[in-house]
Write a protein that holds these residues in place. Sequence first.
Motif, PDB file in Angstrom:
ATOM      1  N   LEU A   1       2.699  44.591 -85.787  1.00 39.47           N
ATOM      2  CA  LEU A   1       1.833  43.898 -84.852  1.00 39.47           C
ATOM      3  C   LEU A   1       0.386  44.325 -85.009  1.00 39.47           C
ATOM      4  CD1 LEU A   1       1.213  42.154 -82.374  1.00 39.47           C
ATOM      5  CD2 LEU A   1       1.844  44.116 -80.953  1.00 39.47           C
ATOM      6  N   ALA A   2       0.155  45.637 -85.101  1.00 38.87           N
ATOM      7  CA  ALA A   2      -1.216  46.138 -85.205  1.00 38.87           C
ATOM      8  C   ALA A   2      -1.915  45.561 -86.429  1.00 38.87           C
ATOM      9  CB  ALA A   2      -1.216  47.664 -85.261  1.00 38.87           C
ATOM     10  N   ASN A   3      -1.230  45.526 -87.544  1.00 41.04           N
ATOM     11  CA  ASN A   3      -1.843  45.001 -88.765  1.00 41.04           C
ATOM     12  C   ASN A   3      -1.999  43.482 -88.715  1.00 41.04           C
ATOM     13  OD1 ASN A   3      -2.302  47.453 -90.263  1.00 41.04           O
ATOM     14  ND2 ASN A   3      -0.090  47.623 -90.476  1.00 41.04           N
TER      15      ASN A   3
ATOM     16  N   ASP B   1      13.079  50.147 -86.612  1.00 34.58           N
ATOM     17  CA  ASP B   1      12.553  51.115 -85.653  1.00 34.58           C
ATOM     18  C   ASP B   1      11.504  50.367 -84.832  1.00 34.58           C
ATOM     19  OD1 ASP B   1      11.073  53.119 -84.317  1.00 34.58           O
ATOM     20  OD2 ASP B   1      11.346  54.561 -85.931  1.00 34.58           O
ATOM     21  N   PRO B   2      11.548  50.423 -83.493  1.00 36.35           N
ATOM     22  CA  PRO B   2      10.512  49.747 -82.714  1.00 36.35           C
ATOM     23  C   PRO B   2       9.088  50.144 -83.104  1.00 36.35           C
ATOM     24  CG  PRO B   2      12.315  50.363 -81.285  1.00 36.35           C
ATOM     25  CD  PRO B   2      12.604  50.992 -82.631  1.00 36.35           C
ATOM     26  N   VAL B   3       8.906  51.374 -83.584  1.00 36.54           N
ATOM     27  CA  VAL B   3       7.576  51.785 -84.041  1.00 36.54           C
ATOM     28  C   VAL B   3       7.130  50.912 -85.212  1.00 36.54           C
ATOM     29  CG1 VAL B   3       6.235  53.666 -85.083  1.00 36.54           C
ATOM     30  CG2 VAL B   3       7.803  54.140 -83.197  1.00 36.54           C
TER      31      VAL B   3
ATOM     32  N   PRO C   1      -5.747  49.804 -92.185  1.00 38.49           N
ATOM     33  CA  PRO C   1      -4.290  49.642 -92.196  1.00 38.49           C
ATOM     34  C   PRO C   1      -3.609  50.692 -91.310  1.00 38.49           C
ATOM     35  CG  PRO C   1      -5.148  49.314 -94.388  1.00 38.49           C
ATOM     36  CD  PRO C   1      -6.315  49.764 -93.549  1.00 38.49           C
ATOM     37  N   VAL C   2      -2.788  50.235 -90.393  1.00 39.26           N
ATOM     38  CA  VAL C   2      -2.185  51.099 -89.385  1.00 39.26           C
ATOM     39  C   VAL C   2      -0.843  51.621 -89.880  1.00 39.26           C
ATOM     40  CG1 VAL C   2      -1.187  51.110 -87.047  1.00 39.26           C
ATOM     41  CG2 VAL C   2      -3.373  49.972 -87.483  1.00 39.26           C
ATOM     42  N   THR C   3      -0.558  52.887 -89.590  1.00 45.90           N
ATOM     43  CA  THR C   3       0.700  53.522 -89.977  1.00 45.90           C
ATOM     44  C   THR C   3       1.523  53.860 -88.734  1.00 45.90           C
ATOM     45  OG1 THR C   3      -0.172  55.776 -89.844  1.00 45.90           O
ATOM     46  CG2 THR C   3      -0.511  54.582 -91.928  1.00 45.90           C
ATOM     47  N   ALA C   4       2.760  54.276 -88.957  1.00 47.50           N
ATOM     48  CA  ALA C   4       3.622  54.694 -87.846  1.00 47.50           C
ATOM     49  C   ALA C   4       3.014  55.882 -87.112  1.00 47.50           C
ATOM     50  CB  ALA C   4       5.016  55.047 -88.377  1.00 47.50           C
ATOM     51  N   LEU C   5       2.399  56.791 -87.850  1.00 42.53           N
ATOM     52  CA  LEU C   5       1.764  57.945 -87.212  1.00 42.53           C
ATOM     53  C   LEU C   5       0.641  57.493 -86.287  1.00 42.53           C
ATOM     54  CD1 LEU C   5       1.588  60.998 -86.920  1.00 42.53           C
ATOM     55  CD2 LEU C   5       0.093  61.046 -88.942  1.00 42.53           C
ATOM     56  N   ASP C   6      -0.134  56.505 -86.710  1.00 41.16           N
ATOM     57  CA  ASP C   6      -1.193  55.974 -85.855  1.00 41.16           C
ATOM     58  C   ASP C   6      -0.620  55.431 -84.546  1.00 41.16           C
ATOM     59  OD1 ASP C   6      -3.265  56.421 -87.757  1.00 41.16           O
ATOM     60  OD2 ASP C   6      -2.773  54.534 -88.766  1.00 41.16           O
ATOM     61  N   VAL C   7       0.487  54.700 -84.641  1.00 38.64           N
ATOM     62  CA  VAL C   7       1.103  54.121 -83.442  1.00 38.64           C
ATOM     63  C   VAL C   7       1.590  55.221 -82.507  1.00 38.64           C
ATOM     64  CG1 VAL C   7       3.101  52.799 -82.608  1.00 38.64           C
ATOM     65  CG2 VAL C   7       1.705  51.928 -84.504  1.00 38.64           C
TER      66      VAL C   7
END
Length: 264
Positions: free
Chosen positions: A211-213, A203-205, A120-126
Motif C-alpha cells: 500500500l505504501a509504495n 504477512d499483513p505487514v 521505496p518502503v520496506t517492512a522495517l519502515d512499516v
Amino acid sequence: MTEQQLTEAAERLHEAVRTGRPCAPVRDLFAPGDVDGAYAVQRLNVARAQAAGARRVGRKIGLTSVAVQRQLGVDQPDVGTLFDSMAVGQDEPIAATRLLQPKIEAEVAFVLAVDLPDRPVTALDVLRATEFVLPALEVVDSRVAAWDITIVDTVADNASSGLFVLGTRPVSPGAIDLPAAPMRLDRDGVEVSAGAGAACLGDPVNAVVWLANTAQRLGDPLRGGELVLSGALGPMVPVTPGARYAATIGGLGTVRATFGEEGQ
C-alpha cells in the motif's frame, strides 16, 4: 479514458449510493485492465465526498487474500479511502439501510504514528511507523449489482469500501507473530470463515508495504495518524440481517459487529 467517460463512471457509482440501488458495472467505459483510469474515477468520488464534509481517516487494502481474489475473479490487490463516516463502534447496531449488498471479513488494522518515508518502503519502515495494531471487521459493499466486478470496477468503486469496526485493545506489531496469528469469524456463535495472517500477502505487514509504495505511485503517500485496514485473513461472507458477528485474531483479541434486521 476521456474526461466524459471518467465523469460518467463516477456519476454511475455515485447515483447508486444516492438512490440505494446497485448499478451496472462501469468496465464498459474503460479499456481492458485500465486500473489507472479506475483510480482516476475513484479520486473523483473521493473528492466529491470530501467536498460534502467527509473526513479521510485512512486507507484500506482490498483483495490481499487469494481466497477473496478467487471469490471475485481478480488477481491483484487494490486500495481505497476510509472516511470518518465509515467507522462503527463495537455493538453499535448497523442499519441495513446503510448498505446495498454487504459482505464481512476480518482484518488487522494498523495505526500509523509517523509518515512513511518518501522512497521505496520496506517492512522495517512499516514496523517503525506503526504505533499499534488492532483487530478489525471490514464490511465491504459494492455499488455494482450482484458484485459483478472486475478489478477496474472495484477500484473505481473505492475498492468496494463500506464500513469498519475496530477492536479496542491496541497491541504493538512486534509483540505478536502476525503471519501465524489464527483468525476465526463467527456469525451468532457459528464459525463462517477462518484463516491466518499469512493469508494477507503472506504477512499483513507486506500488505501495508504494498500500500505504501502504491500510494506513493499514485501521488498520495501514507501519513502519520492514518488508519490502514490491511486486508482479509480469510474468505469474506455475506452479511445476514439481524446477525451478530465476532472475529477473534490470535494475539489481538476479538472485535464484534451487530446488524439490524432487513429494512431497519
